[in-house]
Enzyme design. Structure first.
Site, PDB file in Angstrom:
ATOM      1  N   GLY A   1      35.537  51.653  36.554  1.00  0.00           N
ATOM      2  CA  GLY A   1      35.897  52.106  38.693  1.00  0.00           C
ATOM      3  C   GLY A   1      37.063  51.565  38.295  1.00  0.00           C
ATOM      4  O   GLY A   1      37.142  50.754  37.505  1.00  0.00           O
ATOM      5  N   SER A   2      37.101  51.305  39.910  1.00  0.00           N
ATOM      6  CA  SER A   2      38.365  50.568  40.233  1.00  0.00           C
ATOM      7  C   SER A   2      37.719  48.751  39.945  1.00  0.00           C
ATOM      8  O   SER A   2      36.946  48.418  39.795  1.00  0.00           O
ATOM      9  CB  SER A   2      38.384  50.630  41.772  1.00  0.00           C
ATOM     10  N   THR A   3      38.923  47.778  40.130  1.00  0.00           N
ATOM     11  CA  THR A   3      39.216  46.481  39.734  1.00  0.00           C
ATOM     12  C   THR A   3      38.177  45.612  40.538  1.00  0.00           C
ATOM     13  O   THR A   3      37.464  44.600  40.086  1.00  0.00           O
ATOM     14  CB  THR A   3      40.372  46.012  39.026  1.00  0.00           C
ATOM     15  N   GLU A   4      38.606  45.952  42.028  1.00  0.00           N
ATOM     16  CA  GLU A   4      37.678  45.781  42.849  1.00  0.00           C
ATOM     17  C   GLU A   4      36.541  45.573  42.998  1.00  0.00           C
ATOM     18  O   GLU A   4      35.120  44.247  42.553  1.00  0.00           O
ATOM     19  CB  GLU A   4      38.294  46.614  44.116  1.00  0.00           C
TER      20      GLU A   4
ATOM     21  N   LYS B   1      23.875  56.546  36.821  1.00  0.00           N
ATOM     22  CA  LYS B   1      24.601  56.413  38.321  1.00  0.00           C
ATOM     23  C   LYS B   1      25.368  57.831  38.731  1.00  0.00           C
ATOM     24  O   LYS B   1      26.819  56.822  38.463  1.00  0.00           O
ATOM     25  CB  LYS B   1      24.054  55.293  39.349  1.00  0.00           C
TER      26      LYS B   1
ATOM     27  N   GLU C   1      35.382  49.496  32.084  1.00  0.00           N
ATOM     28  CA  GLU C   1      36.080  49.731  32.312  1.00  0.00           C
ATOM     29  C   GLU C   1      37.115  49.874  33.588  1.00  0.00           C
ATOM     30  O   GLU C   1      36.261  50.737  34.411  1.00  0.00           O
ATOM     31  CB  GLU C   1      36.093  51.071  31.790  1.00  0.00           C
TER      32      GLU C   1
ATOM     33  N   CYS D   1      42.563  57.131  34.643  1.00  0.00           N
ATOM     34  CA  CYS D   1      42.521  56.271  34.823  1.00  0.00           C
ATOM     35  C   CYS D   1      43.709  55.064  34.153  1.00  0.00           C
ATOM     36  O   CYS D   1      44.595  53.951  34.345  1.00  0.00           O
ATOM     37  CB  CYS D   1      41.514  55.307  33.965  1.00  0.00           C
TER      38      CYS D   1
ATOM     39  N   GLU E   1      47.749  50.791  41.983  1.00  0.00           N
ATOM     40  CA  GLU E   1      47.154  52.191  41.493  1.00  0.00           C
ATOM     41  C   GLU E   1      47.066  52.844  42.183  1.00  0.00           C
ATOM     42  O   GLU E   1      45.936  52.738  43.211  1.00  0.00           O
ATOM     43  CB  GLU E   1      46.086  51.922  40.486  1.00  0.00           C
TER      44      GLU E   1
HETATM   45  O1  TXE Z   1      35.379  53.577  43.241  1.00  0.00           O
HETATM   46  P1  TXE Z   1      34.620  52.300  42.870  1.00  0.00           P
HETATM   47  P2  TXE Z   1      36.407  54.291  44.224  1.00  0.00           P
HETATM   48  C1  TXE Z   1      40.086  53.527  41.204  1.00  0.00           C
HETATM   49  C2  TXE Z   1      41.263  54.676  42.386  1.00  0.00           C
HETATM   50  C3  TXE Z   1      40.366  54.277  43.546  1.00  0.00           C
HETATM   51  C4  TXE Z   1      40.010  54.195  43.850  1.00  0.00           C
HETATM   52  C5  TXE Z   1      38.730  54.001  44.853  1.00  0.00           C
HETATM   53  O2  TXE Z   1      42.430  53.611  42.430  1.00  0.00           O
HETATM   54  O3  TXE Z   1      41.723  54.832  44.265  1.00  0.00           O
HETATM   55  O4  TXE Z   1      39.648  53.332  42.729  1.00  0.00           O
HETATM   56  O5  TXE Z   1      37.504  54.626  44.346  1.00  0.00           O
HETATM   57  C6  TXE Z   1      30.492  52.355  42.025  1.00  0.00           C
HETATM   58  N1  TXE Z   1      28.280  48.115  42.504  1.00  0.00           N
HETATM   59  N2  TXE Z   1      39.337  54.205  41.052  1.00  0.00           N
HETATM   60  O6  TXE Z   1      36.098  53.304  45.855  1.00  0.00           O
HETATM   61  O7  TXE Z   1      34.555  51.490  43.848  1.00  0.00           O
HETATM   62  C7  TXE Z   1      30.612  54.079  42.836  1.00  0.00           C
HETATM   63  O8  TXE Z   1      29.127  54.647  43.475  1.00  0.00           O
HETATM   64  C8  TXE Z   1      27.779  48.812  41.892  1.00  0.00           C
HETATM   65  C9  TXE Z   1      39.581  53.878  39.166  1.00  0.00           C
HETATM   66  O9  TXE Z   1      35.609  55.511  44.482  1.00  0.00           O
HETATM   67  O10 TXE Z   1      35.154  51.482  41.120  1.00  0.00           O
HETATM   68  C10 TXE Z   1      30.298  54.291  41.843  1.00  0.00           C
HETATM   69  O11 TXE Z   1      29.229  55.147  40.847  1.00  0.00           O
HETATM   70  N3  TXE Z   1      28.572  49.564  41.780  1.00  0.00           N
HETATM   71  C11 TXE Z   1      38.595  54.386  38.494  1.00  0.00           C
HETATM   72  C12 TXE Z   1      31.884  53.337  40.896  1.00  0.00           C
HETATM   73  O12 TXE Z   1      31.067  52.104  41.130  1.00  0.00           O
HETATM   74  C13 TXE Z   1      28.985  50.445  42.574  1.00  0.00           C
HETATM   75  C14 TXE Z   1      37.829  55.598  38.220  1.00  0.00           C
HETATM   76  C15 TXE Z   1      33.330  53.767  41.173  1.00  0.00           C
HETATM   77  O13 TXE Z   1      33.536  53.596  42.630  1.00  0.00           O
HETATM   78  C16 TXE Z   1      29.369  49.509  44.259  1.00  0.00           C
HETATM   79  C17 TXE Z   1      37.098  55.499  40.405  1.00  0.00           C
HETATM   80  C18 TXE Z   1      28.958  48.268  44.036  1.00  0.00           C
HETATM   81  N4  TXE Z   1      28.664  47.444  44.374  1.00  0.00           N
HETATM   82  C19 TXE Z   1      38.546  55.252  40.740  1.00  0.00           C
HETATM   83  N5  TXE Z   1      30.612  50.108  44.154  1.00  0.00           N
HETATM   84  C20 TXE Z   1      38.704  53.996  36.590  1.00  0.00           C
HETATM   85  N6  TXE Z   1      38.964  53.441  36.389  1.00  0.00           N
HETATM   86  O14 TXE Z   1      38.686  55.647  35.916  1.00  0.00           O
HETATM   87  C21 TXE Z   1      30.904  51.096  44.411  1.00  0.00           C
HETATM   88  N7  TXE Z   1      30.130  51.328  42.817  1.00  0.00           N
END
Ligand code: TXE
Length: 479
Positions: free
Chosen positions: A227-230, A174, A249, A283, A382
């Site tokens: 992705g994000s920590t949240e 995905k 990660e 990241c 971040e």
């Molecule tokens: O990230 P998300 P977002 C950080 C960075 C950025 C912030 C927000 O600080 O400003 O995150 O970015 C999928 N269940 N990073 O909102 O949400 C989403 O579709 C399952 C750091 O874009 O973490 C995408 O494919 N999946 C980071 C992926 O998660 C879900 C890289 C990442 O999106 C989901 C990106 C859910 N409930 C952002 N919600 C790094 N560490 O490299 C979202 N996704």
């Protein structure tokens, strides 16, 4: 090749339950309307992956053949690299030289690296008590859901799927909703390479819709996520209902530490690459620059001069060093943090606002703050953009203390000519990767992942194979 916009499920291109636009962040124009996988399509992808995984054609495939398939996929990516790189740049906004010279070649190298592992997954023979032969088998986990972000769309996808496929799993990829296009191209090339239908499914869609449904699906055995920590927290909560295996990660706030005895010109270059490569949407970005007090002022001056000269512009122009941020939301988030920096009392040295590139696109100037205190929001959270927070430190212990004062632990850099200091820092810093007198180096063979809230599990390297295999212990009575 041509752009693909439909879902790839079980080797067929199919419609989703809706559509979303993917936008070129440099021009704000829609590149394509892409199908979105809703719950029904996620379910179909899981069923097709399960069937393909259990099919003896894949389950009992000669490991040399699995290796050859991955190698063939690498060849196909290489042959189509120009189109894939251009698509990545249009979808993400990163300079074309980054897509063409770094991201896509890394995908090729990574596929080849893990192709090499497919036929080298050995177990152990273990000396146990009693009259028994005990040995271990390394078996695939089953159906793997790979959820990847938008900053290195195809590159990070390859970090997950190359080892997953090498180990004999079936994968549902995905991509992020901001950047779905190159994942679909990879799906097409995997079919062309000869992977059985259903072994690699690609299902674009929004996180809370497609991502959530994939994590919640009881037919998925493992989720690997960047992705994000949240969002990582949410993934973990949803996966707990299984419970299913996960690796995460997550974000970072990596310290890049410069001692007075370093090669300061090299360190300036390293600090610049550390924060401005990939528009700072990296990241492991060296977003906290720690400089020893005796050289701090002179260092920041040089750095700011260089930052101010970086061309922000059209990502397809060879002179461009900083492209467009991925989306209007991300640009607004970055600008908000620049405001926080000012409000919290840091000194803005250069940049600090939107960059005007023909009146369109989500561009932000290369921004440097000085006199940052470790407690400030720009030093703790971040930002994920071209914004550097600079701090001063007194000595090695102080540097280690400040470096470790965050919730994150993804990467760190240290610049010094004193090898004792370098190794001591490397030992004490809480980070999954440490760069000494360099920054932002990656190799398919070297593990990458986080300490603390930057996640757990590792991508890349031999250790990544553990994420995609499970160990079976076999006891044989010899009497
Ligand atoms: O990230 P998300 P977002 C950080 C960075 C950025 C912030 C927000 O600080 O400003 O995150 O970015 C999928 N269940 N990073 O909102 O949400 C989403 O579709 C399952 C750091 O874009 O973490 C995408 O494919 N999946 C980071 C992926 O998660 C879900 C890289 C990442 O999106 C989901 C990106 C859910 N409930 C952002 N919600 C790094 N560490 O490299 C979202 N996704």
């Amino acid at each position: 090749m041509e752009l693909r916009t439909r879902l790839l499920i079980g080797g067929e291109w199919t419609d989703g339950s809706g559509r979303f636009a993917t936008v070129n962040p440099a021009t704000e124009e829609t590149i394509a309307e892409v199908e979105e996988a809703g719950e029904a399509e996620v379910d179909a992808a899981v069923r097709s992956a399960r069937e393909a995984f259990e099919n003896p054609k894949w389950r009992h495939m000669d490991p040399h053949r699995r290796s050859a398939l991955l190698w063939k996929l690498a060849d196909l990516v290489e042959q189509n690299a120009a189109f894939i790189a251009e698509t990545e740049t249009r979808d993400n906004g990163k300079p074309l030289f980054e897509s063409a010279k770094v991201d896509i070649p890394f995908v090729v190298a990574n596929l080849r690296y893990f192709a090499g592992w497919a036929d080298k997954l050995t177990g152990d023979v273990i000396p146990v008590s009693g009259d028994f032969l005990n040995y271990t088998l390394r078996e695939p986990i089953g159906v793997v859901g790979a959820i990847v972000p938008w900053n290195f769309p195809l590159n990070i996808a390859s970090w997950k799927l190359a080892p997953a496929l090498a180990c004999g799993n079936a994968v549902i990829l995905k991509p992020a909703e901001q950047t779905p296009l190159t994942a679909l191209l990879l799906g097409e090339l995997a079919l062309e390479a000869g992977f059985p239908p259903g072994i690699l499914n690609v299902i674009p869609g929004r996180g809370p819709v497609t991502g959530q449904a994939l994590v919640a699906h009881p037919g998925v055995d493992k989720i690997c996520f960047t992705g994000s920590t949240e969002t990582g927290r949410k993934v973990m909560q949803t996966a707990a209902a299984g419970p299913k295996k996960i690796s995460l990660e997550l974000g970072g706030k990596s310290p890049n530490v410069v001692f007075a005895d370093a090669d300061l010109d090299a360190a300036v270059k390293g600090a610049i690459t550390g924060i401005f490569y990939g528009k700072g949407e990296v990241c492991a970005a060296g977003s906290r620059l720690l400089v020893e007090r005796s050289v701090h002022e002179a260092f920041v001056e040089k750095l700011a001069e260089r930052a101010a000269s970086m061309t922000v512009g059209d990502p397809t122009d060879a002179k461009t060093r900083i492209g467009a941020l991925v989306s209007a939301e991300q640009r607004d988030k970055v600008l908000r943090y620049i405001d926080y920096g000012r409000e919290d009392g840091a000194r803005l040295v250069t940049g600090g606002g939107r960059a005007d590139v023909g009146g369109k696109g989500y561009f932000v100037e290369a921004t440097v703050f000085d006199e940052v205190d470790s407690g400030m929001r720009i030093a703790q959270e971040e930002i994920f953009g071209p914004v550097l927070a600079t701090l001063a430190f007194e000595d090695l212990d102080d540097a280690i203390d400040i470096a470790n004062r965050t919730i994150y632990g993804l990467a760190a850099g240290v610049w010094t000519r004193d090898i004792g200091k370098a190794h001591r820092f490397a030992r004490e810093v809480q980070a999954g990767t440490v760069w000494v007198n360099t920054y932002n180096r990656y190799d398919p063979a070297s593990p990458f992942g986080g300490f603390k809230q930057s996640g757990f599990g590792r991508d890349l390297g031999e250790v990544a194979l553990q994420e995609y295999t499970q160990t079976k212990s076999v006891w044989v009575a010899l009497d």
